[in-house]
Write an enzyme that holds these catalytic residues in place. Structure first.
Site, PDB file in Angstrom:
ATOM      1  N   ASP A  44       0.795  -1.130  -0.035  1.00  0.00           N
ATOM      2  CA  ASP A  44       0.140  -0.021   0.180  1.00  0.00           C
ATOM      3  C   ASP A  44       0.759   1.230   0.106  1.00  0.00           C
ATOM      4  O   ASP A  44       1.484   1.639   0.878  1.00  0.00           O
ATOM      5  CB  ASP A  44      -0.856  -0.061   1.104  1.00  0.00           C
ATOM      6  CG  ASP A  44      -1.898  -1.246   1.132  1.00  0.00           C
ATOM      7  OD1 ASP A  44      -1.467  -2.240   1.811  1.00  0.00           O
ATOM      8  OD2 ASP A  44      -3.103  -0.863   0.649  1.00  0.00           O
ATOM      9  N   ASP A 184     -10.973  -4.422  -1.697  1.00  0.00           N
ATOM     10  CA  ASP A 184     -10.027  -4.112  -0.764  1.00  0.00           C
ATOM     11  C   ASP A 184     -10.516  -3.303   0.269  1.00  0.00           C
ATOM     12  O   ASP A 184     -10.903  -2.186   0.058  1.00  0.00           O
ATOM     13  CB  ASP A 184      -8.652  -3.341  -1.303  1.00  0.00           C
ATOM     14  CG  ASP A 184      -7.800  -3.039  -0.221  1.00  0.00           C
ATOM     15  OD1 ASP A 184      -6.668  -2.319  -0.600  1.00  0.00           O
ATOM     16  OD2 ASP A 184      -7.727  -3.070   0.730  1.00  0.00           O
TER      17      ASP A 184
END
Ligand code: DX5
Length: 235
Positions: A44, A184
């Protein structure tokens, strides 16, 4: 598992977000995730502008490349992704995900990733419609439907995104291409079945993996079984 296999493996794919990992022992954490049976790793990347959080850049990912054989994917939660995206391919990410909301010229931005030799993917936030990616569906290998507003792990899964996941599945199926549908945010034992039934086949999980009292391997296996039972297959 070769890169191609990992992006075309049968059945649902469980992909950890490394966000909850212990960054003071990042390499070991990647090895532990690989041993737990995940399909690939998602990093991320946050710039503090597109999202109100800051993480790491391509140099950190490059330093982890040799620790595991698993494919890497970078989720770029950054403004103006064209500038940095090629660096993540060079760092060893087979797939680079950019946000439709982060670039004025999404078609060009996806071509920048492909020209750099990476698989291109596009993510859309909860308020962004599926139609925003319909004109670039032929450029991507994966589409990410966010089930939280990006920036932090441990948020609550937005069940309201399930009709959107189903709409995205229809768009992908109509394209005739083998495109993964990834979700997600808030994915765990109580939410993965809904996302799978709606049409997702790749599941990003962070906190649900790291907080499982039975450990990472159990968490991965349990999520995979729940997704498979709900009917998730490859794209
Ligand atoms: C949001 C992040 C999170 C993370 C997973 O910006 O992308 O969704 O990957 O978070 P969990 O699985 O803890 O909700």
């Amino acid at each position: 598992m070769t890169v191609t296999d990992a992006f075309a493996a049968p059945g649902p794919r469980i992909v950890p977000s490394v966000l909850p990992a212990d960054f003071s022992r990042f390499g070991e954490a990647c090895v532990e995730l690989a041993k737990a049976g995940v399909d690939r790793l998602q990093f991320d990347v946050m710039d503090g502008r597109f999202v109100p959080n800051l993480t790491f850049g391509s140099d950190v990912i490059a330093s982890l490349r040799s620790w595991v054989d698993l494919p890497f994917e970078a989720h770029l939660m950054i403004e103006e992704p064209d500038l940095l995206a090629p660096g993540f391919v060079k760092a060893g990410c087979e797939l680079v995900i950019i946000h439709a909301e982060a670039t004025r010229h999404l078609h060009r931005s996806l071509c920048v990733i492909r020209d750099a030799g990476g698989k291109a993917a596009v993510a859309i936030n909860p308020a962004t419609p599926v139609e925003s990616v319909s004109n670039v569906i032929d450029l991507v290998d994966l589409v990410l439907v966010m089930t939280v507003n990006p920036g932090f792990g441990g948020q609550t899964y937005l069940t309201s995104m399930e009709p959107k996941i189903a709409q995205m599945r229809k768009l992908i199926d109509a394209s005739g291409r083998s495109i993964d549908l990834e979700v997600d945010g808030g994915i765990g034992p109580s939410t993965i079945a809904g996302a799978a039934a709606a049409g997702a086949n790749v599941f990003i999980a962070g906190s649900a993996l790291f907080r499982d009292p039975l450990g990472l391997e159990h968490a991965v296996s349990d999520l995979r079984q729940r997704a498979r039972a709900a009917g998730s297959e490859t794209a």
